[in-house]
Scaffold this motif. Structure first.
Motif, PDB file in Angstrom:
ATOM      1  N   ALA A 250      35.643  39.542  46.954  1.00  0.00           N
ATOM      2  CA  ALA A 250      35.594  40.986  47.190  1.00  0.00           C
ATOM      3  C   ALA A 250      36.999  41.540  47.406  1.00  0.00           C
ATOM      4  N   LEU A 251      37.841  40.805  48.137  1.00  0.00           N
ATOM      5  CA  LEU A 251      39.217  41.245  48.360  1.00  0.00           C
ATOM      6  C   LEU A 251      39.988  41.262  47.046  1.00  0.00           C
ATOM      7  N   GLU A 252      39.810  40.248  46.243  1.00  0.00           N
ATOM      8  CA  GLU A 252      40.502  40.171  44.945  1.00  0.00           C
ATOM      9  C   GLU A 252      40.082  41.335  44.054  1.00  0.00           C
ATOM     10  N   LYS A 253      38.802  41.643  44.026  1.00  0.00           N
ATOM     11  CA  LYS A 253      38.303  42.756  43.222  1.00  0.00           C
ATOM     12  C   LYS A 253      38.897  44.074  43.689  1.00  0.00           C
TER      13      LYS A 253
ATOM     14  N   ALA B 134      41.502  46.576  41.636  1.00  0.00           N
ATOM     15  CA  ALA B 134      41.083  47.937  41.324  1.00  0.00           C
ATOM     16  C   ALA B 134      41.979  48.993  41.968  1.00  0.00           C
ATOM     17  N   GLU B 135      42.453  48.719  43.199  1.00  0.00           N
ATOM     18  CA  GLU B 135      43.163  49.747  43.960  1.00  0.00           C
ATOM     19  C   GLU B 135      44.602  49.395  44.298  1.00  0.00           C
TER      20      GLU B 135
ATOM     21  N   ILE C  75      46.853  36.637  46.215  1.00  0.00           N
ATOM     22  CA  ILE C  75      46.203  37.344  45.110  1.00  0.00           C
ATOM     23  C   ILE C  75      47.218  38.198  44.348  1.00  0.00           C
ATOM     24  N   CYS C  76      48.102  38.868  45.078  1.00  0.00           N
ATOM     25  CA  CYS C  76      49.110  39.705  44.428  1.00  0.00           C
ATOM     26  C   CYS C  76      50.054  38.858  43.564  1.00  0.00           C
TER      27      CYS C  76
ATOM     28  N   ILE D  75      50.529  41.868  41.197  1.00  0.00           N
ATOM     29  CA  ILE D  75      50.287  43.155  41.850  1.00  0.00           C
ATOM     30  C   ILE D  75      51.427  43.441  42.821  1.00  0.00           C
ATOM     31  N   GLU D  76      51.960  44.638  42.808  1.00  0.00           N
ATOM     32  CA  GLU D  76      53.042  45.001  43.720  1.00  0.00           C
ATOM     33  C   GLU D  76      52.521  45.120  45.148  1.00  0.00           C
TER      34      GLU D  76
END
Length: 287
Positions: free
Chosen positions: A23-26, A30-31, A53-54, A59-60
């Protein structure tokens, strides 16, 4: 800056479940990573899951320094309060974290009694960065001198805290894993923890129903061992609360009961198996 991962800090709080991690990865995909990672120098304090995950997906993310920490214990206290502020952790996790907090504060005061009034950073110094859960960071730690204070910090009853203490002291690793996963309740795990380690492991191997059955049998036996009302007036032996006979007698009786019940269950299973064989042979003869 090269972020440093301290494995002891990463493992200090129970990891997310597979569903929570997914759920955190999703959410991050997404955000983006909206909440800053908390650092102490180069050491990552809060945001290990988000950081991983980043890095995995490019992901920045942002970082924020917490310059109020004076020691690793300050970091641990901050992590504990941060997670106690979350709604998603279990009651067992809350109790364990609050008891860890109590141990740290007691050790700090024991090492420097004159520092008892300032065992943690002051409220005005507490960091405001959110945790992985998005919850605001908890404020400074306060001394936890009694079980009632620990219970209040964990938002649990003193009785539940007492049961968690018993599990921590006496439970086999397999039983601890069962209560962490929710396979058995805290109260039931505390009852099973009164057994020798081998019998705890055997109960866990029987699965959820086996654990519940063992806990129920232990409670029933404990109830039978209670001294009847009025026994004290007739010379009966009671403890300070008029509750149980001497602990050694209680434990011995419980262990004997469990062994007898296990032997009885084994005999019943053997009889059922023999009956099944006999029935099969009888049907074969008729054919």
């Amino acid at each position: 800056m090269e972020i440093e991962i301290n494995e002891e800090l990463r493992a200090y709080i129970d990891p997310l479940t597979a569903d929570e991690y997914a759920a955190l990865e999703k959410s991050l995909l997404a955000e983006g990573c909206r909440d800053a990672l908390v650092l102490w120098g180069n050491v990552l304090v809060d945001g290990h899951n988000r950081y991983g995950i980043c890095k995995k997906h490019g992901i920045e993310f942002r970082t924020v320094q917490n310059s109020t920490f004076r020691s690793m214990d300050d970091v641990r206290l901050w992590m504990i309060d941060n997670h106690l502020g979350r709604r998603s952790i279990s009651d067992f996790q809350r109790g364990v974290l609050a008891l860890r907090k109590k141990e740290i504060l007691e050790a700090r005061v024991a090492a420097n009694p004159s520092d008892a009034a300032s065992v943690a950073p002051g409220p005005d110094q507490a960091p405001a960065a959110p945790s992985d859960s998005g919850q605001p960071a908890a404020r400074a730690a306060q001394p936890l001198a009694t079980r009632q204070a620990v219970a209040k910090a964990a938002r649990l009853s003193p009785a539940t805290v007492s049961q968690i203490e018993k599990i921590q002291k006496a439970a086999a690793p397999e039983l601890v894993a069962a209560v962490r996963s929710g396979t058995i309740s805290i109260s039931a795990a505390a009852a099973v923890a009164s057994l020798p380690a081998q019998e705890q492991v055997a109960a866990v191997a029987e699965g959820k129903e086996g654990l519940r059955r063992t806990a129920r049998q232990l409670r029933e036996q404990k109830a039978k061992l209670r001294v009847p009302d009025g026994a004290a007036a007739e010379g009966g032996v009671q403890d300070a609360q008029g509750d149980l006979p001497p602990e050694s007698t209680d434990v011995d009786e419980l262990q004997r009961l469990v062994r007898a019940l296990r032997a009885e269950n084994a005999e019943l299973k053997k009889r059922v198996a023999n009956l099944a064989v006999a029935l099969k042979e009888a049907r074969s003869g008729k054919e």
